[in-house]
Design an enzyme around this catalytic site. Structure first.
Site, PDB file in Angstrom:
ATOM      1  N   SER A   1       0.835  -1.283  -0.039  1.00 23.14           N
ATOM      2  CA  SER A   1      -0.111   0.080  -0.008  1.00 23.14           C
ATOM      3  C   SER A   1       0.893   1.140   0.044  1.00 23.14           C
ATOM      4  CB  SER A   1      -0.898  -0.260   1.348  1.00 23.14           C
ATOM      5  OG  SER A   1      -0.330  -0.033   2.388  1.00 23.14           O
TER       6      SER A   1
ATOM      7  N   ASP B   1      -6.976   6.500   9.429  1.00 16.03           N
ATOM      8  CA  ASP B   1      -6.893   5.245  10.176  1.00 16.03           C
ATOM      9  C   ASP B   1      -5.844   4.797  10.864  1.00 16.03           C
ATOM     10  OD1 ASP B   1      -4.729   4.422   8.591  1.00 16.03           O
ATOM     11  OD2 ASP B   1      -5.868   3.068   7.228  1.00 16.03           O
TER      12      ASP B   1
ATOM     13  N   HIS C   1      -1.945   3.766   8.002  1.00  5.52           N
ATOM     14  CA  HIS C   1      -1.285   4.120   6.626  1.00  5.52           C
ATOM     15  C   HIS C   1      -0.694   5.606   6.886  1.00  5.52           C
ATOM     16  CE1 HIS C   1      -4.060   1.016   5.217  1.00  5.52           C
ATOM     17  NE2 HIS C   1      -2.913   0.542   4.464  1.00  5.52           N
TER      18      HIS C   1
END
Length: 264
Positions: free
Chosen positions: A67, A233, A236
Site C-alpha cells: 500500500s 486510520d 497508513h
C-alpha cells in the site's frame, strides 16, 4: 521448606495466569486491529503521471510493493511517496537541467514480499524503468512470515531488476511500532517483528546489488512523535508521512538516477 514450596507454587500459578492473561490480551488486540476500518486505495491499481517540463530529459521511475507504493491514505498522486519523489527529482538544481519524471506504480495494497515476482514482471513490460523503488515488509510482519523467507523473495526481485539494467532502491519495513491503530503491548511486538524483517531485508538487498534505506531507523522517531504523519486510520501514512519517507529515500534514489536532489 513448606513455606518455600508454597511460594514456589504461588509463583508458578502467577506465571501461568500471567501468560494466559497476556495471550488473551494479545489475541483480543489482534482481533480488534483486524476488525478496524482501514484506508482503501483511492488511486486505482495503475498510478501514472508525468512530472516536470515536457522538454526535459526523461527519467522513468516505477514503484513496487504494498500500500505504501500505491499511496493508500492519500487521494492525490502528488501526495504519494512516488509523486513527492518525482517532484523533487524534476526540479533543476544549480546549473543542472531538470528531469521529466515518468512515474508509474505496480504496487498492490496488501502485498507481501512473495508477491513481488508478479510486480517485477509488470514493471519490465514495455519501456524499462530507469529506477525502481520497492516498499514492502509490513504485510510480512502482519502475516507472521519468517524474516528469512520474506528477504529471499525481496532479494530475488531486486536481482531480477538489476539483471534487467534497472537501478533499485528499497525502503525497508517501516517502524510498525509507530502504528497507533495497534494497541500496546501488541504494538511493541509488531514493532520488534518489523525490525527483524528490516535487518533481513538489508542483508538480502545488499547481496542482490540494490541500494537500501532503513525507513524504520531513519523515520520511525518522527512517526512516533507526530500523529499527523498517519492518515485517519492511524495505520497508513498521511501526505506528511509520505513526505517524510520521500525525503529519507531521496538521496539514494537521486544517486541511482544520476541527478542532484532538491533538498529543503
Amino acid at each position: 521448606m513448606s513455606l518455600l514450596k508454597r511460594v514456589g507454587k504461588a509463583t508458578v500459578v502467577a506465571l501461568v495466569a500471567g501468560t494466559v492473561g497476556g495471550a488473551a490480551l494479545l489475541t483480543a488486540e489482534a482481533i480488534m486491529a483486524r476488525r478496524r476500518s482501514y484506508a482503501q486505495p483511492a488511486l486505482g491499481l495503475n498510478v501514472r503521471a508525468s512530472i516536470g517540463a515536457d522538454a526535459a530529459p526523461p527519467l522513468r521511475l516505477v514503484m513496487l510493493g504494498d500500500s505504501a507504493a500505491l499511496g493508500v491514505g492519500v487521494d492525490r498522486v502528488a501526495d504519494t511517496v512516488g509523486g513527492q519523489l518525482a517532484e523533487l527529482l524534476s526540479n533543476p538544481v544549480g546549473g543542472e537541467p531538470g528531469r521529466r519524471v515518468d512515474l508509474s506504480s505496480v504496487g498492490v495494497s496488501g502485498s507481501r514480499s512473495s508477491d513481488l515476482a508478479t510486480q517485477v514482471a509488470r514493471a519490465l513490460l514495455g519501456l524499462r524503468p530507469d529506477v525502481a523503488v520497492i516498499l514492502v515488509g509490513a504485510n510480512d510482519v502482519i502475516g507472521l512470515r519468517s524474516p528469512g523467507e520474506a528477504a529471499t523473495h525481496l532479494g530475488a526481485a531486486v536481482r531480477r531488476l538489476r539483471e534487467a539494467g534497472v537501478e533499485v532502491v528499497v525502503g525497508t519495513c517501516p517502524d510498525m511500532g509507530a502504528a497507533r491503530a495497534i494497541a500496546p503491548p501488541l504494538r511493541q511486538i509488531v514493532g520488534w517483528l518489523g525490525r527483524r524483517i528490516a535487518r533481513a531485508q538489508i542483508r538480502a538487498v545488499h547481496a542482490a546489488g540494490g541500494a537500501i534505506v532503513d525507513l524504520g531507523a531513519e523515520t520511525g522517531p518522527v512517526f512516533r512523535a507526530d500523529p499527523a504523519t498517519l492518515c485517519e486510520d492511524r495505520y497508513h501514512p498521511s501526505a506528511d508521512g509520505y513526505r517524510v519517507w520521500a525525503y529519507a529515500l531521496l538521496p539514494a534514489v537521486a544517486h541511482a538516477a544520476g541527478v542532484s536532489p532538491t533538498l529543503p
